[in-house]
Each structure stands twice: as structure tokens, then as C-alpha cells.
Design a protein around this motif. Sequence first.
Motif, short mmCIF file in Angstrom:
data_model
loop_
_atom_site.label_atom_id
_atom_site.label_comp_id
_atom_site.label_asym_id
_atom_site.label_seq_id
_atom_site.Cartn_x
_atom_site.Cartn_y
_atom_site.Cartn_z
N GLY A 16 -29.29 -33.08 8.98
CA GLY A 16 -28.00 -33.71 9.20
C GLY A 16 -27.90 -34.95 8.32
N SER A 30 -24.37 -30.92 7.57
CA SER A 30 -25.47 -30.52 8.45
C SER A 30 -25.68 -29.02 8.27
CB SER A 30 -25.17 -30.84 9.92
OG SER A 30 -24.04 -30.12 10.36
N ALA A 142 -29.04 -28.51 14.08
CA ALA A 142 -28.27 -29.46 13.29
C ALA A 142 -27.89 -30.68 14.14
CB ALA A 142 -27.03 -28.79 12.72
N LEU A 146 -28.73 -34.45 13.19
CA LEU A 146 -27.68 -35.48 13.12
C LEU A 146 -28.00 -36.61 14.09
CD1 LEU A 146 -24.55 -33.17 12.87
CD2 LEU A 146 -25.28 -34.85 11.14
#
Length: 182
Positions: A16, A30, A142, A146
Motif C-alpha cells: 500500500g 495498493s 492491501a 495501507l
Amino acid sequence: MRILGIDPGLQVAGFGVIDMDGQHLHYVASGTIKTTHMERSDLPGRLKVLFEGVCEVVERYQPDAASVEIVFVNVNPQATLLLGQARGACITALVSSQLSVAEYTALQLKKAVAGYGKAGKAEMQEMVMRLLKLPSLPGKDAADALGLAITHAHVGTAMARLAQAGGTASQMTGNYRGGRSR
């Protein structure tokens, strides 16, 4: 500042990328790097795919810093060892790209993003979506990546201030650029 988060995994590694502009966070990209198409017995090949995948993400998005989740020891020691090797391939790719690498535990990640350390995957996905104003939920891997970038955006700034003030920031997170610190 552009931050890359990596959620290491031997079958699926999440990445991410976010931009931090003062207190504002902006989604950049991402996704995942997968080795599920390969033979499970081809560990060296799978590690190569992870290494090259992370290098490609770094080349494409040009982050200023990176953060990686710290591996925890689980019930199956073999699985922990394999995950550790995947994590090592990811960290090596980041360091070979001249990035500083911060480490965060799952507890730190969950507290920074969701507000409490026992948040589930769905809660993490929802909070990442809200914090980055995404139109839909990111995938689980993802979202964790992130979340690691978000954690570094929040915690990394505080750690840098502590380090400048002579605090003990280096004891709270690893830094692979100049050697591991503890």
C-alpha cells in the motif's frame, strides 16, 4: 512524503502506498504480490518473486520510507519460519532500494488504525477505507499494507521528533538502513 507499507506473506504479500501532506493522507496505490501460481515446494523461486515484486513497486511509486509488519510466532513453527523468509525477502528488496524500513507489530497497527488492538480484518478494511476516503473496501492484504503506511505516517513522525529531542525512538522501531537497532 510517500510511504510504502508491506504486509509480508509467502503466498500473498500486500502493498500500500500513501502520500502524507502535513496531517492529510492521500491514497496512491495498493495491491498484492502473489506466488500462489507457483509450486509450494519452490521456496527460492517464490522468494525471488516477492523480492522482484517489491523492487518493482518501489521503482514504480518511488516511496520515501517503508514500513513492514513484524512477524509473530504462531502455533506452527514451520509456518513462522516460512513467513520470516518471505518477510526477509521483502525487507531486503526495500533496503536494496535505499529505503529506511520501520517495523510495527500487528497490535501497533491495529491500535493506530482502528483504535484498539483486537480489531478484526473487516474492521481494519473499513477504517482504512474511511481514513483514505476510498470508494470501496480494499482487499485484506492491501488493507493491512495501507494500514502499515498509515501507522508509519502517524507514529513515524512522533518517533522522529523523539529522536531529535534525544528520546529513545530507535528502541521502539527497527531501522535497517544503518543496521538493526534495539
